[in-house]
Design an enzyme around this catalytic site. Structure first.
Site, short mmCIF file in Angstrom:
data_model
loop_
_atom_site.label_atom_id
_atom_site.label_comp_id
_atom_site.label_asym_id
_atom_site.label_seq_id
_atom_site.Cartn_x
_atom_site.Cartn_y
_atom_site.Cartn_z
N ASP A 85 37.26 -8.48 8.94
CA ASP A 85 36.18 -7.66 8.37
C ASP A 85 36.04 -6.32 9.09
O ASP A 85 35.33 -5.42 8.64
CB ASP A 85 34.85 -8.41 8.38
CG ASP A 85 34.36 -8.79 9.78
OD1 ASP A 85 34.88 -8.24 10.77
OD2 ASP A 85 33.46 -9.65 9.89
N SER A 135 24.72 -11.00 14.76
CA SER A 135 25.98 -11.75 14.72
C SER A 135 26.90 -11.47 15.90
O SER A 135 27.72 -12.31 16.28
CB SER A 135 26.71 -11.46 13.41
OG SER A 135 26.93 -10.06 13.26
N GLY A 190 23.15 -11.46 10.82
CA GLY A 190 22.43 -10.73 9.77
C GLY A 190 21.09 -10.17 10.19
O GLY A 190 20.43 -9.49 9.40
N ASN A 202 22.87 -3.80 12.10
CA ASN A 202 22.67 -4.08 10.67
C ASN A 202 21.76 -3.06 10.01
O ASN A 202 21.88 -2.78 8.82
CB ASN A 202 22.12 -5.50 10.48
CG ASN A 202 23.17 -6.56 10.77
OD1 ASN A 202 24.32 -6.42 10.39
ND2 ASN A 202 22.76 -7.63 11.44
N HIS A 236 33.36 -7.64 13.36
CA HIS A 236 33.09 -8.65 14.38
C HIS A 236 34.29 -8.86 15.30
O HIS A 236 35.40 -9.07 14.82
CB HIS A 236 32.68 -9.97 13.71
CG HIS A 236 31.43 -9.86 12.90
ND1 HIS A 236 31.46 -9.67 11.52
CD2 HIS A 236 30.14 -9.88 13.27
CE1 HIS A 236 30.21 -9.59 11.08
NE2 HIS A 236 29.39 -9.72 12.11
#
Length: 227
Positions: free
Chosen positions: A203, A54, A92, A120, A206
């Site tokens: 979040d 991402s 993801g 991730n 990002h």
């Protein structure tokens, strides 16, 4: 006698017409060759592939072209360099998923390959040995298909949520792989952005558009000499 003169004139006309058509054809072929040569530089652009998750994809941005890969393309264009950027980021994505996806991507030629994966894995607590194995497998596949391609690895770090030992081992993987493969390392892609709330989306993971500008600088610093 007049009949022979007429026939001779007709033959001369045919020869001249054939000669004219031949000259036109030759000129047309030469013109076509010039056009083909003129088109060569545009069609011969070298390719930089950003292969990641991402962060590369530009998750959360209104305009994905404002992610660091797109900003690198704008920098390249402004300098008149003969490269095109392909953003192969998938939100993801884990290193395992990347290892499965890379074969499809390698159907197209590439000259510089920037690998940005592992974040991730760290967030999910995947064993560091597994992450290392997958990253190496991806690099091996790229090198096997395009041995002259220049390889770049974007280093990642994670918070000590999973324990300090895990975080330290995770961070070390990137330097170990870079050394073993003699490739270009971006020590920490999120340098100057990670942990800075104003440069990240709500979040906290990002980057914002401003954050991506810093990421682009982090990347450019390491790849500019490869272009």
């Amino acid at each position: 006698m007049n009949r022979f003169v007429f026939i001779a004139q007709m033959l001369l006309s045919v020869v001249l017409l054939a000669s004219c058509n031949s000259e036109k054809k030759e000129n047309a072929e030469q013109t076509g060759s010039v056009k083909a040569v003129a088109k060569t530089p545009a069609s011969a652009k070298k390719t930089i592939v950003f292969f990641g998750n991402s962060l590369t994809a530009g998750y959360g941005l209104d305009d994905p072209s404002q992610a660091f890969a797109g900003l690198i393309q704008k920098r390249i264009d402004s300098l008149g360099l003969n490269y095109k950027v392909i953003n192969a980021g998938v939100s993801g994505e884990t290193t395992s998923g990347g290892n499965s996806r890379i074969d499809w991507l390698l159907k197209q030629p590439l000259d510089i390959f920037v690998l940005e994966l592992g974040g991730n894995d760290g967030l999910r607590g995947i064993p560091v040995s597994e992450t290392k194995k997958n990253l190496q497998a991806i690099l091996d596949k790229v090198h096997a298909k395009y041995p002259d391609a220049k390889l770049v690895l974007a280093g990642m770090q994670i918070p000590p949520n999973m324990g300090q030992k895990y975080a330290s081992e995770f961070k070390a993987v990137y330097a170990e792989i870079a050394k073993a493969n003699n490739l270009t390392l971006i020590p920490f892609l999120l340098e100057g952005v990670g942990g800075e709330s104003k440069l990240n989306l709500p979040d906290g993971i990002h980057p914002t558009e401003e954050g991506h500008k810093i990421l682009a600088e982090n990347v450019w610093l390491r790849i500019k000499d490869l272009l």
